[in-house]
Design an enzyme around this catalytic site. Structure first.
Site, PDB file in Angstrom:
ATOM      1  N   GLY A  72       0.871  -1.197   0.034  1.00  0.00           N
ATOM      2  CA  GLY A  72       0.546   0.037  -0.347  1.00  0.00           C
ATOM      3  C   GLY A  72       1.051   0.848   0.368  1.00  0.00           C
ATOM      4  N   LYS A  97       3.509  -1.018 -10.299  1.00  0.00           N
ATOM      5  CA  LYS A  97       3.478   0.741  -9.840  1.00  0.00           C
ATOM      6  C   LYS A  97       4.504   1.651 -10.178  1.00  0.00           C
ATOM      7  CE  LYS A  97       4.830   0.565  -5.414  1.00  0.00           C
ATOM      8  NZ  LYS A  97       5.539   1.350  -4.707  1.00  0.00           N
ATOM      9  N   ASP A 101      -1.199   3.154  -3.831  1.00  0.00           N
ATOM     10  CA  ASP A 101      -0.036   2.995  -3.957  1.00  0.00           C
ATOM     11  C   ASP A 101       0.994   3.478  -4.854  1.00  0.00           C
ATOM     12  OD1 ASP A 101       2.638   2.401  -2.984  1.00  0.00           O
ATOM     13  OD2 ASP A 101       2.210   0.394  -3.337  1.00  0.00           O
TER      14      ASP A 101
END
Length: 334
Positions: A137, A192, A245
């Site tokens: 996260g 990400k 995130d």
């Protein structure tokens, strides 16, 4: 006697979460390979990357993994994604993993394409799945160390394991939300970082906030497509482990992946940029694996492909940007 937790990996993220657990009253033994780092932590009582943060008395350090894990009711790792295989192999010589094992690193192994949880299961056997947990996260280590509010997710296959890990990490300022989609949580955290490199490149060329928001949105679309093909729940990617995130990593000045992308835009090579950052840049490592998996499954991931080609095929960065901007636009859907 205080409950003992072993923490493997004492980079800034490992130190951050080990400190959180120590403040909660656990006896935490942090393990690191580097004897100089351990000696510094023991004598100066400060982490070199957080010199303003005193070390809690419940937190001690060792280079001996046996000492770290002996009698521990939980094991947490924070090594690099490239390091989780050798560390897990070393751990296998000590224990058969009968306590919760929490993965806090984010990445996909190069060449095998395995998630970090899959590496652990490969080494310890399928019975290890019941003890696995994954914490992920939007959580910049320095902000967590300062006590800033933070929200993350914890995922596990086994309900009892999930409950134990959730209880261990939850504090009023470190909000921990359960999520049963472990694979989706892992992929959101890994992918990400690639998009963050693209955002750093955008920053390096001073393309502005509009361009960066476009990269984040289209990047989330890529991550969702990839995760769906890998049998993850799409909604996981719109939560803390995905969108949350992604936003933090792409917009924070403290993000090493974004800073790495900025250096690439300035003309640094892959190795030069990694050396300049001085810490592991997981997005650079994961870009290779993600590209190979996407190619194998025929997943259209133009941002990921562009980052891979710039880093590993020496594509001129301006050509890569031009290729993205010249793509045909299709009806937007998420």
């Amino acid at each position: 006697m205080k409950e003992k937790i072993a923490y493997l990996g004492m980079g800034i993220w490992g130190f951050c979460l080990a400190s959180l657990l120590a403040h909660k009253g656990y006896r935490v033994v942090g393990w690191a390979r580097n004897p100089e780092l351990v000696a510094q932590l023991q004598t100066e009582h400060r982490h070199p990357q957080a010199p303003d943060m005193p070390i809690h008395p419940n937190l001690s350090f060792t280079t001996d993994m046996v000492e770290a894990v002996d009698g521990a009711s939980m094991i947490v790792e924070a090594v690099s994604s490239a390091g989780i295989r050798p560390v897990s192999k070393q751990l296998k010589t000590i224990t058969d993993l009968k306590v919760p094992f929490v993965i806090t690193s984010k990445g996909i192994e190069q060449h095998t394409g395995l998630l970090l949880s899959e590496i652990v299961v490969e080494i310890f056997g399928s019975q290890a799945s019941r003890y696995l947990g994954y914490l992920s996260g939007p959580s910049i280590a320095r902000e967590v160390l300062k006590g800033c509010p933070c929200s993350v997710v914890i995922s596990a296959y086994d309900p009892d394991t999930l409950k134990k890990i959730h209880h261990a990490f939850l504090t009023p300022k470190f909000r921990v939300y359960p999520n049963s989609d472990l694979k989706g949580v892992a992929l959101g955290g890994a992918l990400k970082n690639i998009i963050a490199i693209a955002c750093g490149i955008s920053d390096g060329f001073q393309f502005g906030d509009n361009a960066k928001s476009g990269l984040v949105t289209r990047g989330l679309h890529e991550i969702r497509k990839f995760a769906t093909i890998m049998d993850c729940r799409p909604d996981t990617l719109y939560g803390l482990a995905g969108l949350g995130d992604l936003c933090t990593t792409c917009f924070s000045s403290l993000s090493r992946n974004t800073r790495f992308g900025k250096l690439i835009a300035q003309g640094f090579t892959l190795e030069q940029a990694k050396a300049e950052i001085g810490m592991v840049v997981e997005g650079a490592y994961t870009a290779l694996s993600a590209y190979q998996i996407a190619k194998h499954h025929k997943i259209d991931m133009p941002i990921t492909t562009g980052i891979y080609r710039v880093l590993y095929e020496n594509l001129d960065i301006k050509e890569g940007i031009a290729a993205l901007l010249q793509r045909n636009t299709k009806e937007e859907y998420l």
